[in-house]
Design an enzyme around this catalytic site. Structure first.
Site, PDB file in Angstrom:
ATOM      1  N   HIS A   1       0.311  21.125  41.316  1.00  0.00           N
ATOM      2  CA  HIS A   1       0.244  20.142  42.405  1.00  0.00           C
ATOM      3  C   HIS A   1      -0.892  19.151  42.157  1.00  0.00           C
ATOM      4  CE1 HIS A   1       3.236  22.078  44.809  1.00  0.00           C
ATOM      5  NE2 HIS A   1       2.496  23.075  45.241  1.00  0.00           N
TER       6      HIS A   1
ATOM      7  N   ARG B   1       9.155  13.708  47.875  1.00  0.00           N
ATOM      8  CA  ARG B   1      10.177  13.715  48.929  1.00  0.00           C
ATOM      9  C   ARG B   1       9.780  12.716  50.000  1.00  0.00           C
ATOM     10  NH1 ARG B   1      11.538  19.344  52.192  1.00  0.00           N
ATOM     11  NH2 ARG B   1      13.618  18.766  52.959  1.00  0.00           N
TER      12      ARG B   1
END
Length: 324
Positions: free
Chosen positions: A134, A156
């Site tokens: 991440h 997203r």
């Protein structure tokens, strides 16, 4: 004389004391390190990852914004890369292991005391090695940026991401008292794990434009819309395109079915146990839909996030589809 490990622990403890921190709704705190907010239970791993990880040219890194399709993309990437090794769908590792175990996050791998043992373990993994992270692009180790390893990135639309973050936080931390409105407020300000999300997305977005052979930038909504196209696109990007024979034999469809939300959610291996001693596997699978945010957002919230997105992403060319 202090041992090397003891000295390192002392330096890291003092570093943490010097960093700005905010209360987090999953971890205890977030620390601002190199312009990004890191959860307290990841920061040591992030620092060690930066210091010690040596990328190989054949490595593949699945980089993601949290709660943006990480579990799905890890499964797809692993299945695409290893389709020769595990050609039969009956004994595939994805049927008996969670994709976060098969594609482990580097910041979690390096959250250990004995780094040399860990480096030795990593050097013995069958190539191509595939890892997750991440960590934002600017904070990746030099070896990743300077080697020929490939990065597959997914994000997203922020509307669905915020809902997914909020529900995930509530499930993993029953003591979380943040309302979804407060979660939105923190998200817009950038005070979320591995955020600001805007800078996270833009870092990989700009690199994918500047260096398209290095970074493949994907959006969750587009994968949902045309998964067949993007499975082929990922394979091409990773220099292992599907042959005509594979296509005619249904290999692509088999991978898509193996990694589908419904298939993974219903596997016993994903119904119990934890990832990284903290996060319950079952909570990585909720709905997997595009546009579920409409059931949670008020008109005021829609207006706030829309204005923030316009401000943060203006001029970048990066935009999102927010409904099916």
């Amino acid at each position: 004389m202090a041992s090397t490990e003891g000295l390192q622990a002392y330096e890291e403890e003092n570093l943490l004391l010097s960093l700005p921190k905010e209360k987090d709704w999953i971890a205890q705190h977030l620390y601002l390190f190199q312009d990004f907010w890191y959860p307290s239970n990841f920061i040591e791993g992030v620092i060690n990852f930066q210091k010690h990880f040596q990328a190989k040219d054949s490595d593949v890194i699945v980089a993601t914004v949290p709660k943006s399709g990480t579990t799905w993309l890890k499964a797809l990437t692993f299945a695409i890369l290893n389709r020769q090794r595990f050609s039969s769908s009956h004994n595939h590792p994805l049927l008996t292991s969670n994709s976060h175990e098969l594609v482990p996050p580097l910041e979690l791998i390096f959250h250990v005391d004995n780094i040399q043992d860990k480096l030795s373990d990593l050097s013995n993994i069958t190539e191509p090695r595939v890892f997750g992270t991440h960590v934002p692009f600017p904070s990746l180790p030099k070896s990743i940026k300077e080697s020929n390893c490939k990065i597959v990135y997914i994000c997203r639309n922020p509307f669905d991401t915020i809902v997914s973050l909020w529900i995930f936080a509530n499930k993993n931390n029953p003591l979380n008292e943040l309302t979804i409105e407060e979660t939105l407020e923190k998200y817009c300000k950038g005070i979320v794990g591995f955020g600001p999300t805007w800078e996270h997305m833009l870092g990989y977005w700009k690199e994918s434009i500047a260096n398209p052979n290095k970074v493949l930038f994907l959006k969750y909504e587009e994968l949902k819309e045309d998964i067949n196209f993007y499975v082929k696109r990922v394979a091409e990007f990773l220099d292992c395109p599907f042959t005509e024979e594979e296509e005619s034999n249904g290999v692509i469809e088999n991978i898509i079915n193996l990694c589908s939300f419904e298939k993974m959610k219903n596997l016993e291996v994903n119904k119990s146990g934890t990832v990284g001693r903290k996060y319950e596997k079952k909570y990585f699978f909720r709905k997997g839909e595009v546009g579920d945010w409409v059931n949670y957002f008020s008109p005021a919230m829609i207006e706030k996030l829309s204005k923030t997105m316009e401000e943060k992403l203006s001029g970048s060319g990066l935009s999102f589809k927010t409904s099916p």
